[in-house]
Design a protein around this motif. Structure first.
Motif, PDB file in Angstrom:
ATOM      1  N   VAL A 169      21.477  -5.073  -6.717  1.00 13.18           N
ATOM      2  CA  VAL A 169      20.741  -5.247  -5.461  1.00 13.18           C
ATOM      3  C   VAL A 169      20.317  -3.854  -5.009  1.00 13.18           C
ATOM      4  N   GLN A 170      19.022  -3.664  -4.870  1.00 11.13           N
ATOM      5  CA  GLN A 170      18.497  -2.335  -4.558  1.00 11.13           C
ATOM      6  C   GLN A 170      17.548  -2.385  -3.367  1.00 11.13           C
ATOM      7  N   ARG A 171      17.572  -1.319  -2.603  1.00 13.71           N
ATOM      8  CA  ARG A 171      16.557  -1.157  -1.570  1.00 13.71           C
ATOM      9  C   ARG A 171      15.570  -0.100  -2.055  1.00 13.71           C
ATOM     10  N   GLU A 172      14.313  -0.248  -1.651  1.00 15.80           N
ATOM     11  CA  GLU A 172      13.261   0.653  -2.118  1.00 15.80           C
ATOM     12  C   GLU A 172      12.760   1.510  -0.963  1.00 15.80           C
ATOM     13  N   PHE A 173      12.874   2.817  -1.136  1.00 14.13           N
ATOM     14  CA  PHE A 173      12.321   3.735  -0.147  1.00 14.13           C
ATOM     15  C   PHE A 173      10.825   3.907  -0.399  1.00 14.13           C
ATOM     16  N   ILE A 174      10.064   3.905   0.679  1.00 17.18           N
ATOM     17  CA  ILE A 174       8.620   4.092   0.573  1.00 17.18           C
ATOM     18  C   ILE A 174       8.185   5.182   1.548  1.00 17.18           C
ATOM     19  N   LEU A 175       7.003   5.705   1.313  1.00 20.39           N
ATOM     20  CA  LEU A 175       6.442   6.730   2.190  1.00 20.39           C
ATOM     21  C   LEU A 175       5.175   6.189   2.833  1.00 20.39           C
ATOM     22  N   ASP A 176       5.192   6.122   4.154  1.00 23.23           N
ATOM     23  CA  ASP A 176       4.018   5.702   4.917  1.00 23.23           C
ATOM     24  C   ASP A 176       3.334   6.934   5.498  1.00 23.23           C
ATOM     25  N   GLU A 177       2.008   6.874   5.597  1.00 20.17           N
ATOM     26  CA  GLU A 177       1.241   7.992   6.140  1.00 20.17           C
ATOM     27  C   GLU A 177       0.339   7.522   7.268  1.00 20.17           C
ATOM     28  N   ALA A 178       0.228   8.354   8.292  1.00 23.81           N
ATOM     29  CA  ALA A 178      -0.692   8.053   9.383  1.00 23.81           C
ATOM     30  C   ALA A 178      -2.128   8.226   8.905  1.00 23.81           C
ATOM     31  N   VAL A 179      -3.029   7.476   9.498  1.00 22.53           N
ATOM     32  CA  VAL A 179      -4.442   7.588   9.133  1.00 22.53           C
ATOM     33  C   VAL A 179      -5.006   8.921   9.610  1.00 22.53           C
ATOM     34  N   LYS A 180      -4.671   9.301  10.842  1.00 24.93           N
ATOM     35  CA  LYS A 180      -5.161  10.558  11.404  1.00 24.93           C
ATOM     36  C   LYS A 180      -4.079  11.624  11.290  1.00 24.93           C
ATOM     37  N   LYS A 181      -4.477  12.800  10.790  1.00 21.39           N
ATOM     38  CA  LYS A 181      -3.542  13.914  10.659  1.00 21.39           C
ATOM     39  C   LYS A 181      -4.176  15.156  11.270  1.00 21.39           C
ATOM     40  N   SER A 182      -3.455  15.809  12.179  1.00 21.74           N
ATOM     41  CA  SER A 182      -3.989  17.006  12.834  1.00 21.74           C
ATOM     42  C   SER A 182      -4.083  18.182  11.872  1.00 21.74           C
ATOM     43  N   TYR A 183      -3.139  18.271  10.937  1.00 24.23           N
ATOM     44  CA  TYR A 183      -3.105  19.378   9.979  1.00 24.23           C
ATOM     45  C   TYR A 183      -2.955  18.802   8.569  1.00 24.23           C
ATOM     46  N   PRO A 184      -4.042  18.278   7.999  1.00 29.64           N
ATOM     47  CA  PRO A 184      -3.944  17.566   6.714  1.00 29.64           C
ATOM     48  C   PRO A 184      -3.381  18.400   5.573  1.00 29.64           C
ATOM     49  N   LYS A 185      -3.734  19.699   5.512  1.00 29.12           N
ATOM     50  CA  LYS A 185      -3.217  20.535   4.423  1.00 29.12           C
ATOM     51  C   LYS A 185      -1.707  20.691   4.546  1.00 29.12           C
ATOM     52  N   ALA A 186      -1.231  20.903   5.760  1.00 31.67           N
ATOM     53  CA  ALA A 186       0.211  21.036   5.982  1.00 31.67           C
ATOM     54  C   ALA A 186       0.928  19.733   5.656  1.00 31.67           C
ATOM     55  N   VAL A 187       0.329  18.607   6.027  1.00 26.88           N
ATOM     56  CA  VAL A 187       0.945  17.302   5.758  1.00 26.88           C
ATOM     57  C   VAL A 187       1.093  17.080   4.256  1.00 26.88           C
ATOM     58  N   ALA A 231       0.806  -1.217   0.000  1.00 31.12           N
ATOM     59  CA  ALA A 231       0.000   0.000   0.000  1.00 31.12           C
ATOM     60  C   ALA A 231       0.841   1.271   0.000  1.00 31.12           C
ATOM     61  N   SER A 232       2.043   1.217   0.547  1.00 29.12           N
ATOM     62  CA  SER A 232       2.857   2.420   0.691  1.00 29.12           C
ATOM     63  C   SER A 232       3.323   2.945  -0.659  1.00 29.12           C
ATOM     64  N   ARG A 233       3.557   4.242  -0.714  1.00 28.89           N
ATOM     65  CA  ARG A 233       3.990   4.886  -1.956  1.00 28.89           C
ATOM     66  C   ARG A 233       5.482   4.674  -2.179  1.00 28.89           C
ATOM     67  N   SER A 234       5.848   4.230  -3.363  1.00 31.28           N
ATOM     68  CA  SER A 234       7.254   4.045  -3.704  1.00 31.28           C
ATOM     69  C   SER A 234       7.893   5.396  -3.999  1.00 31.28           C
ATOM     70  N   LEU A 235       9.083   5.628  -3.431  1.00 34.42           N
ATOM     71  CA  LEU A 235       9.779   6.896  -3.623  1.00 34.42           C
ATOM     72  C   LEU A 235      11.025   6.766  -4.494  1.00 34.42           C
ATOM     73  N   LEU A 236      11.816   5.721  -4.240  1.00 35.54           N
ATOM     74  CA  LEU A 236      13.114   5.639  -4.901  1.00 35.54           C
ATOM     75  C   LEU A 236      13.697   4.242  -4.751  1.00 35.54           C
ATOM     76  N   PHE A 237      14.302   3.740  -5.822  1.00 33.10           N
ATOM     77  CA  PHE A 237      15.096   2.516  -5.749  1.00 33.10           C
ATOM     78  C   PHE A 237      16.561   2.936  -5.661  1.00 33.10           C
ATOM     79  N   GLU A 238      17.244   2.444  -4.634  1.00 34.17           N
ATOM     80  CA  GLU A 238      18.627   2.845  -4.392  1.00 34.17           C
ATOM     81  C   GLU A 238      19.534   1.620  -4.431  1.00 34.17           C
ATOM     82  N   ASP A 239      20.627   1.725  -5.189  1.00 30.19           N
ATOM     83  CA  ASP A 239      21.573   0.617  -5.306  1.00 30.19           C
ATOM     84  C   ASP A 239      22.350   0.417  -4.008  1.00 30.19           C
TER      85      ASP A 239
END
Length: 298
Positions: free
Chosen positions: A264-282, A156-164
């Motif tokens: 051989v690569q590692r993949e950076f991903i971005l996880d997000e919390a379900v609840k956000k106090s300041y959604p526009k700022a996030v 489910a997480s968003r892929s950001l970058l594949f790094e060697d």
């Protein structure tokens, strides 16, 4: 109050239109209402503000003085309204971001600089840690956003970058003359590696198993700073993602080569919390994080 904003606006409209009728239409009031407010201004000033002629009106000498001040006041009020509207529309609040310790020193300065420049009302709270800490931080809503490494089953997480991954060592410890080494060549060395369960370790073990190769361990090190300090002391070479050694490699403290055949690569991903106090700022900080991570490529 004689000099209120509405009354000064009426006066400026009359002077600019040179007509009570035109000014009344522009101001969306009747002409008697306009005349009343001008009379109140003249009462406060103590002298006439307008010459009334058959072909229209024009300001008296006192009227010209008041006109200059009225325009300055209305301009200042308009500027204040714009500033406050922009402040209201500008995202603000505290946004918590978790970063892997291996990349935090590289991306945090860029994130903070862009946030401070573009969104001064947002306060960034940056924490660094391990993959497990990043995952737990998002699950427990301690982080609004967290940059992590993808593990098996993460979808489910968003892929950001594949790094060697890179084999690296202190200059002079091992012979690295090319920009790349094969996995087989890298695994000829006894390595300093993270313990089992670490994403980089799992990637290496998986690649080695598929290639029919064995990994020789000099020592298992939990903690990036300690691992790099041991490499700097020539205890042994190690394998990590490029972002983890970028500063030392570019300064010449470490020599390094990208692992190929297979890559051989590692993949950076971005996880997000379900609840956000300041959604526009996030949402705005999310874009900043993405740009910062994608800037890690060699």
């Amino acid at each position: 109050m004689a000099y209120d904003i509405r009354r000064l606006t009426f006066f400026v409209n009359i002077c600019e239109r040179r007509s009570l009728t035109a000014a009344a239409s522009l101001s969306s009031v009747t002409q008697p209402v306009l005349s009343y407010h001008i009379a109140e201004l003249e009462k406060a000033v103590g002298e006439p503000l307008l010459y009334r002629r058959p072909d229209g009106v024009e300001p008296t000498e006192a009227g010209l003085v008041l006109l200059g001040h009225a325009k300055a006041i209305l301009s200042a009020v308009n500027t204040a309204e714009i500033a406050m509207r922009e402040r209201r529309d500008q995202p603000g609040g505290v946004v918590s971001v978790g970063l892997l310790a291996s990349i935090a020193p590289l991306v945090a300065p860029r994130m903070l600089h862009e946030c401070k420049t573009r969104f001064p009302q947002i306060q960034l709270r940056i924490s660094e840690g391990t993959s497990l800490q990043m995952r737990a931080g998002v699950d427990d809503n301690l982080f609004d956003l967290a940059v992590n490494l993808r593990e098996r089953g993460d979808k489910a997480s968003r892929s950001l970058l594949f790094e060697d991954l890179y084999l690296f060592a202190r200059r002079g410890l091992i012979d690295i003359r090319r920009e790349t080494v094969t996995l087989a060549e890298a695994l000829q060395h006894k390595l300093l590696l993270p313990p089992k369960g670490h994403v980089v370790r799992a990637l290496l073990e998986d690649a080695a198993r598929k290639a029919g190769l064995a990994i020789r361990i000099e020592a298992e090190i939990e903690g990036l700073a300690t691992l790099k300090s041991l490499v700097a002391e020539s205890i042994g070479p190690a394998i990590l993602g490029y972002g983890a050694i970028k500063v030392e490699y570019e300064s010449g403290a470490f020599v390094a080569a990208k692992i190929i055949r297979p890559n051989v690569q590692r993949e950076f991903i971005l996880d997000e919390a379900v609840k956000k106090s300041y959604p526009k700022a996030v949402e705005e900080i999310k874009l900043i994080v993405i740009r910062a991570i994608q800037g890690l490529t060699k």
